[in-house]
Design a protein around this motif. Structure first.
Motif, PDB file in Angstrom:
ATOM      1  N   GLY A 109       5.503  -7.077  -7.485  1.00 14.26           N
ATOM      2  CA  GLY A 109       4.487  -8.225  -7.105  1.00 14.26           C
ATOM      3  C   GLY A 109       3.071  -8.063  -6.674  1.00 14.26           C
ATOM      4  O   GLY A 109       2.308  -8.988  -6.804  1.00 14.26           O
ATOM      5  N   ASP A 110       2.909  -6.844  -5.847  1.00 13.56           N
ATOM      6  CA  ASP A 110       1.605  -6.556  -5.600  1.00 13.56           C
ATOM      7  C   ASP A 110       1.048  -5.227  -5.694  1.00 13.56           C
ATOM      8  O   ASP A 110       0.128  -4.741  -4.941  1.00 13.56           O
ATOM      9  CB  ASP A 110       1.680  -6.736  -3.889  1.00 13.56           C
ATOM     10  CG  ASP A 110       2.669  -5.722  -3.084  1.00 13.56           C
ATOM     11  OD1 ASP A 110       3.330  -5.144  -4.010  1.00 13.56           O
ATOM     12  OD2 ASP A 110       2.995  -6.012  -1.929  1.00 13.56           O
ATOM     13  N   SER A 111       1.528  -4.564  -6.667  1.00 15.20           N
ATOM     14  CA  SER A 111       1.289  -3.096  -6.892  1.00 15.20           C
ATOM     15  C   SER A 111       1.754  -2.708  -8.260  1.00 15.20           C
ATOM     16  O   SER A 111       2.387  -3.001  -8.852  1.00 15.20           O
ATOM     17  CB  SER A 111       1.734  -2.075  -5.946  1.00 15.20           C
ATOM     18  OG  SER A 111       2.991  -2.106  -5.906  1.00 15.20           O
ATOM     19  N   LEU A 112       1.132  -1.428  -8.525  1.00 18.24           N
ATOM     20  CA  LEU A 112       1.410  -0.874  -9.813  1.00 18.24           C
ATOM     21  C   LEU A 112       1.478   0.603  -9.535  1.00 18.24           C
ATOM     22  O   LEU A 112       0.946   1.304  -8.926  1.00 18.24           O
ATOM     23  CB  LEU A 112       0.270  -0.774 -10.960  1.00 18.24           C
ATOM     24  CG  LEU A 112       0.231   0.400 -12.135  1.00 18.24           C
ATOM     25  CD1 LEU A 112       1.389  -0.070 -13.020  1.00 18.24           C
ATOM     26  CD2 LEU A 112      -0.970   0.048 -12.972  1.00 18.24           C
ATOM     27  N   ILE A 113       2.996   1.175  -9.961  1.00 18.81           N
ATOM     28  CA  ILE A 113       3.374   2.292  -9.719  1.00 18.81           C
ATOM     29  C   ILE A 113       3.410   2.954 -11.134  1.00 18.81           C
ATOM     30  O   ILE A 113       3.870   2.611 -12.160  1.00 18.81           O
ATOM     31  CB  ILE A 113       4.654   2.770  -9.205  1.00 18.81           C
ATOM     32  CG1 ILE A 113       4.633   1.875  -7.840  1.00 18.81           C
ATOM     33  CG2 ILE A 113       5.289   4.194  -8.989  1.00 18.81           C
ATOM     34  CD1 ILE A 113       3.851   2.299  -6.636  1.00 18.81           C
ATOM     35  N   LEU A 145       1.289   7.691  -9.305  1.00 20.31           N
ATOM     36  CA  LEU A 145       0.033   7.130  -8.813  1.00 20.31           C
ATOM     37  C   LEU A 145       0.467   5.572  -8.286  1.00 20.31           C
ATOM     38  O   LEU A 145       1.090   4.717  -8.982  1.00 20.31           O
ATOM     39  CB  LEU A 145      -0.723   6.701  -9.883  1.00 20.31           C
ATOM     40  CG  LEU A 145      -2.375   6.312  -9.646  1.00 20.31           C
ATOM     41  CD1 LEU A 145      -3.310   7.040 -10.277  1.00 20.31           C
ATOM     42  CD2 LEU A 145      -2.134   4.680 -10.225  1.00 20.31           C
ATOM     43  N   ARG A 146      -0.057   5.005  -7.102  1.00 22.44           N
ATOM     44  CA  ARG A 146      -0.077   3.878  -6.688  1.00 22.44           C
ATOM     45  C   ARG A 146      -1.416   3.036  -6.457  1.00 22.44           C
ATOM     46  O   ARG A 146      -2.378   3.606  -6.157  1.00 22.44           O
ATOM     47  CB  ARG A 146       0.515   3.942  -5.410  1.00 22.44           C
ATOM     48  CG  ARG A 146       0.963   2.558  -4.614  1.00 22.44           C
ATOM     49  CD  ARG A 146       1.378   2.551  -3.359  1.00 22.44           C
ATOM     50  NE  ARG A 146       1.549   1.022  -2.801  1.00 22.44           N
ATOM     51  CZ  ARG A 146       0.621   0.452  -2.509  1.00 22.44           C
ATOM     52  NH1 ARG A 146      -0.632   0.632  -2.340  1.00 22.44           N
ATOM     53  NH2 ARG A 146       0.827  -0.991  -2.097  1.00 22.44           N
ATOM     54  N   ALA A 147      -1.396   1.993  -6.893  1.00 17.16           N
ATOM     55  CA  ALA A 147      -2.573   1.235  -7.174  1.00 17.16           C
ATOM     56  C   ALA A 147      -2.220  -0.319  -6.663  1.00 17.16           C
ATOM     57  O   ALA A 147      -1.040  -1.039  -7.110  1.00 17.16           O
ATOM     58  CB  ALA A 147      -3.205   1.197  -8.519  1.00 17.16           C
ATOM     59  N   GLY A 148      -3.281  -0.802  -5.786  1.00 15.14           N
ATOM     60  CA  GLY A 148      -2.966  -2.319  -5.455  1.00 15.14           C
ATOM     61  C   GLY A 148      -4.168  -2.848  -4.966  1.00 15.14           C
ATOM     62  O   GLY A 148      -5.256  -2.213  -5.039  1.00 15.14           O
ATOM     63  N   ALA A 149      -4.074  -4.115  -4.206  1.00 18.56           N
ATOM     64  CA  ALA A 149      -5.571  -4.527  -3.618  1.00 18.56           C
ATOM     65  C   ALA A 149      -5.980  -3.466  -2.600  1.00 18.56           C
ATOM     66  O   ALA A 149      -7.303  -3.789  -2.327  1.00 18.56           O
ATOM     67  CB  ALA A 149      -5.048  -6.127  -3.045  1.00 18.56           C
TER      68      ALA A 149
END
Length: 312
Positions: A181-185, A202-206
């Motif tokens: 809901g709030d990130s991309l792995i 890799l972790r990406a989010g706001a």
């Protein structure tokens, strides 16, 4: 004599909340061709259905590249341009196919993260992955054969390039993108011909983007577990739907260029014409598969996974 080695490509995608997956890959120097061509490849999926698959070629000699700001231009209708936090992709093949894709990077001040894919690679024997914007806001309009698709969703863009023969060096790779809901792995597993493995996460989010280049991950196609510097993730996936399978030819040994070109053309046409389909197993030596799956994270929240694997 030719054994294709130097290559690079730019990858873009958009995943919408209503089930559309758009992929555009631009290969200025393809890893699987010895012709002096660039390839622009466009896919659109909806659920388990392939709505669009269209690729076309451009002459490599027409490419114009510049930096600060970055641009890669074939002509006035086909290009990649970056300006501040905006990335624009245009791809037009006559009256049949037109794509306009824009990604807005939420972290324009952050340097892109990168990693050497092959362990211990030297300058003359390298394969690099650079993630420019994994968690962008994206919009696209795709016209194909009389139908127009207007899309909005989460966008992703990376770059891959190197100076190795992938067929000689690699045996397998898996790249999985897990959208919560709030990130991309993003999880990558790369196996080389010497049985060595590289695992990246890799972790990406706001709040930004971070990468673990020596990730300790336990994963298969139904599960992913990670407990490390980027947090703790425990994902469970339902059985996946295969969206695409592409068999293709990759040159692996030095041979006269004419022979490799003939083999490449025969392999290509064996996948396009039914009369040549029985020859595909003999003419191709690599396979690419793309999947979509739904699942849950460690707190029971829904997630979606879009992953690919390649056997070299």
């Amino acid at each position: 004599m030719s054994c294709n080695s130097h290559f690079h490509w730019y990858y873009f995608d958009l995943h919408s909340a209503d089930g559309y997956d758009l992929i555009c890959t631009i290969h200025p120097v393809p890893f699987n061709s010895v012709f002096d061509i660039a390839i622009i490849d466009i896919y659109l999926y909806h659920g388990a259905e392939t709505g669009v698959h269209h690729f076309f070629v451009k002459p490599q000699k027409d490419i114009r590249r510049s930096e600060n700001p970055f641009s890669l231009v074939f002509d006035e209708n086909n290009y990649i341009r970056k300006n501040g936090n905006l990335i624009t992709v245009r791809a037009v093949d006559g009256n049949r196919c037109r794509l306009s894709l824009e990604l807005v990077d939420p972290h324009p001040g952050q340097e892109p993260l990168s990693s050497e894919i092959l362990p211990g690679a030297a300058d003359e024997d390298s394969f690099e992955w650079i993630v420019y914007t994994p968690y962008a806001t994206a919009t696209a309009e795709l016209y194909f054969e009389g139908k127009t698709y207007s899309l909005r969703g989460r966008g992703y863009h990376d770059y891959n390039g190197g100076s190795v023969n992938l067929k000689q060096k690699l045996r397998y790779w898996f790249w999985g993108k897990y959208y919560t809901g709030d990130s991309l792995i993003v999880y990558g597993l790369i196996k080389d011909r010497l049985q060595a493995e590289t695992r990246l996460l890799l972790r990406a989010g706001a709040d930004g983007v971070a990468m673990d280049r020596q990730a300790h991950v336990t994963a298969d196609k139904g599960h992913l577990h990670y407990d490390g510097p980027l947090g703790r993730f425990d994902f469970t996936l339902e059985p996946a739907v295969m969206l695409d399978r592409v068999n293709f030819f990759m040159p692996a040994v030095k041979a006269p260029l004419t022979i490799i070109k003939i083999l490449e053309l025969l392999a290509h046409f064996s996948g396009r014409f039914k009369i040549l389909r029985p020859l595909q197993a003999l003419l191709t030596n690599s396979v690419y598969r793309r999947f979509r799956a739904e699942g849950r994270d460690e707190q029971g929240r829904p997630l979606s996974c879009f992953y690919e694997e390649m056997e070299f």
